[in-house]
Scaffold this active site. Structure first.
Site, PDB file in Angstrom:
ATOM      1  CB  CYS A  40      -1.117   0.066   1.169  1.00 39.35           C
ATOM      2  SG  CYS A  40      -2.062   1.332   1.086  1.00 39.35           S
ATOM      3  CG  ASP A  42      -0.766   4.234   5.006  1.00 39.79           C
ATOM      4  OD1 ASP A  42       0.215   4.555   6.046  1.00 39.79           O
ATOM      5  OD2 ASP A  42      -2.024   4.046   5.479  1.00 39.79           O
ATOM      6  NE  ARG A  44      -0.810   5.070   8.494  1.00 37.01           N
ATOM      7  CZ  ARG A  44      -2.021   5.028   8.811  1.00 37.01           C
ATOM      8  NH1 ARG A  44      -2.863   5.339  10.264  1.00 37.01           N
ATOM      9  NH2 ARG A  44      -3.018   4.643   7.914  1.00 37.01           N
ATOM     10  CG  HIS A  96      -1.950  -1.270   5.983  1.00 37.26           C
ATOM     11  ND1 HIS A  96      -2.300  -0.171   6.641  1.00 37.26           N
ATOM     12  CD2 HIS A  96      -1.692  -0.767   4.525  1.00 37.26           C
ATOM     13  CE1 HIS A  96      -2.947   0.906   5.785  1.00 37.26           C
ATOM     14  NE2 HIS A  96      -2.492   0.396   4.456  1.00 37.26           N
ATOM     15  CB  CYS A  99      -5.843  -0.461   4.429  1.00 35.35           C
ATOM     16  SG  CYS A  99      -5.354   0.115   2.678  1.00 35.35           S
TER      17      CYS A  99
END
Ligand code: CO
Length: 203
Positions: A40, A42, A44, A96, A99
């Site tokens: 992803c 993302d 993080r 993750h 999400c």
């Protein structure tokens, strides 16, 4: 603010060459990663960092909700290069929990362009609708769909011409489905690894 990044980069470059002055020259000459990461976007979930790999060790493809869509020329090109040119041994689809992309498919809100991108997740959701609706806690429902989505993407990767051709040639190639926990920094193996066409039927 932005200048801080350039300063960070200078410090990082100097630090990397401490005790290994040839570090960047060697990297520039060749990359031979054994792993392709599909994750992803993302912020993080920094791929290299969470699995402790250095530059040159992980070929990375990231997008919203870690999708491997058979009509996405970006994904298909990355996959073909990783398998045919770099000859990676492992492809890791890593989702993750919590999400935002997956969560967006479970609400009725409109989010614009990204709703088109997330349509394949909605398809996964429809497929598992009964099991998802049986989960009372909304967070747990999001996380369950995060897992189902990873499993579907592993199937998508295994179904590509690139991967099927590689297996037919006898190339060693395993596709793994993992999920990362934002709250504990740990990766969980979803145990859906496929290593050949026999196990590659669409889940
Ligand atoms: Co995400």
């Amino acid at each position: 603010m932005i200048d801080r990044l350039i300063q960070n980069n200078l410090a990082w470059s100097i630090n990397r060459q401490k005790g290994d002055p040839d570090y960047f020259r060697r990297l520039a000459a060749q990359q031979s990663p054994e792993f392709l990461w599909i994750g992803c976007a993302d912020s993080r979930v920094p791929a290299n960092e969470i699995v402790g790999l250095d530059p040159g060790e992980l070929f990375v493809h990231r997008n919203i909700a870690n999708l491997a869509i058979p009509t996405d020329i970006n994904f298909l090109s990355v996959l073909a290069f990783a398998v045919n040119a770099l000859k990676v041994r492992h492809i890791i689809v890593c989702g993750h929990y919590v999400c935002g992309g997956i969560r967006a498919t479970l609400t009725r809100e409109k989010h614009g362009i990204v709703d088109h991108w997330l349509e394949p997740v909605r398809e996964v959701q429809r497929k598992h609708a009964e099991r998802l609706e049986a989960i009372g806690n909304p967070e747990d429902r999001v996380n369950a769909l995060c897992e189902y989505n990873v499993i579907r993407q592993v199937g998508n990767v295994a179904a590509t011409v690139t991967v099927r051709d590689a297996w037919e040639r006898g190339q060693d190639l395993a596709i793994h489905g993992w999920i990362y926990g934002l709250s504990d920094g740990l990766v969980r193996d979803l145990d859906v690894t496929v290593t050949g066409p026999a196990g590659a039927d669409r889940p």
